[in-house]
Design an enzyme around this catalytic site. Structure first.
Site, PDB file in Angstrom:
ATOM      1  CE  LYS A 247      -2.882   2.688   3.245  1.00 27.51           C
ATOM      2  NZ  LYS A 247      -3.588   2.879   4.474  1.00 27.51           N
ATOM      3  CE  LYS A 259      -5.752   8.875   8.305  1.00 24.35           C
ATOM      4  NZ  LYS A 259      -5.966   7.582   8.802  1.00 24.35           N
ATOM      5  CD  GLU A 331      -6.365   5.296   2.828  1.00 22.13           C
ATOM      6  OE1 GLU A 331      -5.241   5.017   3.113  1.00 22.13           O
ATOM      7  OE2 GLU A 331      -7.198   5.652   3.761  1.00 22.13           O
ATOM      8  NE  ARG A 333     -10.373  -1.162   4.449  1.00 23.23           N
ATOM      9  CZ  ARG A 333     -10.655  -1.480   5.698  1.00 23.23           C
ATOM     10  NH1 ARG A 333     -12.079  -1.862   5.764  1.00 23.23           N
ATOM     11  NH2 ARG A 333     -10.011  -0.892   6.698  1.00 23.23           N
TER      12      ARG A 333
END
Length: 486
Positions: A247, A259, A331, A333
């Site tokens: 990733k 966040k 995000e 995944r």
């Protein structure tokens, strides 16, 4: 400077038990080192040091480091080789003391395991200070004596690999953008004739129909990059490769599901998966490992903008499955879904992906170990055995159908990008989501969110981004290459 190891005394008399290098040096200085040590008080505990000056003209400063028990080996309770960990820790502490004394060169006692000693030295001295005017003095560690030079060199290469991942993760997100990440790795691999690097632009990603990946990238002004590395170390270039997928979110604001601002700066390291797998391939090439490895890293930023994914949007992955984006901060995944689909093009021996995927993983295991979700006991055994040697541990987590139902029971699409019970088992539902994009028989997902950074838990790493579990990935690849040889 010189670093020498001493073991904890087995008996109560407290006489110092030196390594063979320590014994040799003590003879050279007519027993003065042993005499001084005994005058200094109680025996040296594991990881503690004593410094002596003026014992020998070649080594104005000698650091004696405590190695713990002499015959420490694999600790079943701790799931690691305690002897190796003790050496890494002791040597790292000793090297930092030499650095504090501003001595530019240090010779290191191999302490019975030159590879572990080299790892301790090179990992222990590393610090990201590229952008500071005031830097710590550079210290060059080298092996004391010549008996174990090959093992020492191997340790240096392993540690430099992890330091490369630490460098990439620590650097600010405006310095390591998707394109700059790709170019940095390309530069590291330029000297190897058996490596090809493809830096795929957005137009290529579009033709590959990676709709999930593109949906994350579109919120940022930085264009996405799909980095593809082919290391052809195998005897036959057609041999099935090991495929690493990482990733590569070079900055993660959370997107529209923003966040909290506190600690958001650490999200420059949300490309830790890409950093560790790419660094592992750079290391494999440096070690000339006899196997083929392919590295895949979808690289982008996750930013809030007028173009960004909105909660409730539905996007289509490369394999045709639709995904409801219920939380834009889940995000990683989405990137991995498309990269995992693409990984199936290579007839892989195994697919291993790494990602700083879930805060839930950090809650579950903290920084003690990387969580591994896998459909293959064969793959698990190799990863687990590799981690015992490196001390950078892994722990197996469940891939139950129980979690799959929580992501496939979705109102608008085939799968949702978060589990329907929200926070419950978050690392497990994330793994279950990824499993929806995997048909390979040997696949492992490493959730490295908990091991992303180091405060003081790993004593041979300074505070900052950890670059874990790069050495475990390298050791795993090395074991796989021996497997194919046998």
């Amino acid at each position: 400077g010189l670093i020498l190891g001493v073991y904890s005394s087995e008996k109560d008399d407290g006489a110092a038990q030196f390594t063979s290098a320590g014994d040799a040096f003590d003879r050279l200085v007519s027993g003065k080192l042993r005499a001084l040590l005994s005058l200094c008080g109680p025996p040296l505990k594991k990881g503690k040091t004593r410094i002596f000056h003026g014992l020998h003209q070649d080594f104005p400063s000698v650091v004696v480091v405590g190695l713990g028990k002499k015959n420490a080996g694999i600790n079943e309770q701790e799931n690691w080789n305690e002897g190796k960990e003790n050496i890494r820790t002791a040597v790292a502490v000793g090297c930092r003391q030499i650095q504090d004394l501003e001595i530019p060169c240090v010779e290191v006692d191999p302490c019975g395991d030159a590879q572990a000693a080299a790892e301790g030295a090179v990992l222990g001295l590393h610090e990201y200070n590229e952008l500071k005017q005031k830097k710590k003095p550079v210290v060059t560690p080298q092996l004391h004596g010549s008996a174990e030079s090959q093992a020492w060199q191997k340790g240096v290469i392993y540690a430099e690999g992890q330091n490369l991942a630490r460098y990439l993760m620590e650097a600010p997100a405006n310095y390591i953008t998707p394109i700059k990440f790709a170019e940095h790795i390309e530069q590291k691999l330029r000297t190897f004739s058996n490596v090809k690097v493809h830096i795929r632009p957005e137009s290529w990603i579009t033709t590959q129909e990676m709709g999930a990946f593109l949906s994350v990238a579109k919120g940022s002004a930085e264009p996405p990059i799909f980095l593809e590395i082919h290391y052809l170390g195998g005897a036959n270039t057609d041999d099935s490769p090991l495929v690493f997928v990482g990733k590569g979110v070079t900055f993660d604001s959370g997107g529209i599901s923003l966040k909290p601002s506190s600690g958001m700066d650490a999200m420059r390291a949300d490309m830790g998966g890409a950093a560790t797998v790419c660094s592992a391939i750079v290391t494999a090439a440096a070690l000339n490992l006899p196997l083929n490895i392919i590295g895949l890293a979808p690289l982008c930023e996750n930013m809030p903008s007028g173009k960004a994914n909105k909660p409730g949007d539905v996007v289509r992955a490369k394999n045709g499955k639709t995904i409801q984006v219920d939380n834009t901060d889940a995000e990683g995944r989405l990137l991995l879904a498309d990269a995992l689909c693409y990984a199936h093009n290579f007839n892989a021996r195994a697919i291993v992906n790494a990602a700083t995927l879930t805060g839930a993983m950090d809650v579950a295991l903290g920084s003690a170990a990387t969580g591994v979700f896998t459909n293959s006991s064969w793959l698990w055994t190799h990863l687990y055995e590799a981690s015992i040697l490196t001390g950078d541990r892994v722990w197996r987590m469940p891939l139950f159908e129980h979690y799959t139902k929580q992501v496939t029971d979705c109102p608008l699409a085939d799968v949702s990008n978060i589990g329907k019970y929200s926070r419950a088992g978050g690392a497990c539902t994330a793994a279950a989501f990824l499993k929806e994009f995997v048909t390979a028989a040997h696949w492992a997902h490493l959730d490295i969110a908990g091991v992303m950074s180091n405060k003081d838990e790993v004593p041979y790493l300074r505070k900052g981004m950890a670059g874990r579990p790069t050495r475990t990935l390298v050791e795993f690849a090395a074991r796989l290459s021996q497997d194919s040889h046998n």
